[in-house]
Design an enzyme around this catalytic site. Structure first.
Site, PDB file in Angstrom:
ATOM      1  CG  LEU A 137      -2.101  -1.066   1.354  1.00  0.00           C
ATOM      2  CD1 LEU A 137      -2.579  -1.075   2.737  1.00  0.00           C
ATOM      3  CD2 LEU A 137      -3.063  -0.751   0.386  1.00  0.00           C
ATOM      4  CG  ASP A 138      -0.062   4.836  -2.199  1.00  0.00           C
ATOM      5  OD1 ASP A 138      -0.624   5.451  -1.185  1.00  0.00           O
ATOM      6  OD2 ASP A 138      -0.620   4.859  -3.336  1.00  0.00           O
ATOM      7  CD  GLU A 139       5.163   8.570   2.598  1.00  0.00           C
ATOM      8  OE1 GLU A 139       5.770   9.047   3.467  1.00  0.00           O
ATOM      9  OE2 GLU A 139       5.718   8.675   1.652  1.00  0.00           O
TER      10      GLU A 139
END
Length: 194
Positions: free
Chosen positions: A52-54
């Site tokens: 999951l991206d930041e």
């Protein structure tokens, strides 16, 4: 000759907004970043299954079993996301998303696979995000559910943007038959297997 069976460890975590889906980094430009290793004392060899991206949050599976990771990352396992989008999403946009839209990936055009998309009737009961999202005084927002069998880099964000509704908040709520349920942000649960 005896064969020793490797005992793998598995965890589910509610990845908070602002954390990277990795455990640490030696890169100088990432020293100010937040990593999953700060949330729990994970065993050696642990890996995130998918990322999951930041700026995304929600359900993240962790394992020491590379074969399990490969299977869950395959297109055989569904991943469901709740996305809060900017604006009152139209039925036409939902239909476009469900049929597939063209996005950019690795410098090339990519057509997403058909997927299940629907507008949520109610705002989902999720923990408050650490970074405030603008409220409806600045225009309407809509929550949608998007269920994919693929996972290109920032795919959901690119998909909603492609139909004119940028994503304000993105939460993965399900991987296969594992649900985020009532987990709290940053909560880590050890499980027997997936």
């Amino acid at each position: 000759m005896s064969l020793v069976k490797t005992i793998h460890r598995h965890f589910i975590i509610y990845k908070p907004y602002g954390y990277l889906s990795q455990f640490s980094s030696n890169a100088s430009k990432q020293q100010s970043k937040k990593f999953l290793g700060a949330l729990h004392d994970f065993p050696e060899g642990i890996m995130a299954i998918g990322r999951l991206d930041e700026k995304s949050e929600g359900l993240l599976l962790l394992t020491t079993d590379g074969k399990m990771s490969d299977f869950i990352n395959s297109q055989k396992v569904e991943k469901e996301y709740y996305a809060q989008v900017n604006g009152a999403i139209t039925d036409e946009a939902i239909e476009q998303l469900s049929k597939g839209v063209e996005i950019g990936f690795d410098g090339k055009k990519y057509m997403t696979k058909p997927c299940a998309v629907f507008k949520l009737d109610n705002i989902p009961e999720l923990p408050t995000r650490s970074k405030k999202i603008r409220d409806d005084r600045h225009g309407p927002t809509t929550w949608v559910s998007i269920t994919l069998n693929e996972g290109k880099f920032r795919q959901v964000r690119k998909m909603t943007s492609a139909v004119g509704f940028s994503t304000l908040r993105l939460v993965r709520v399900r991987v296969g038959n594992i649900h985020l349920a009532n987990m709290q942000v940053g909560e880590v649960i050890a499980v027997d297997g997936f």
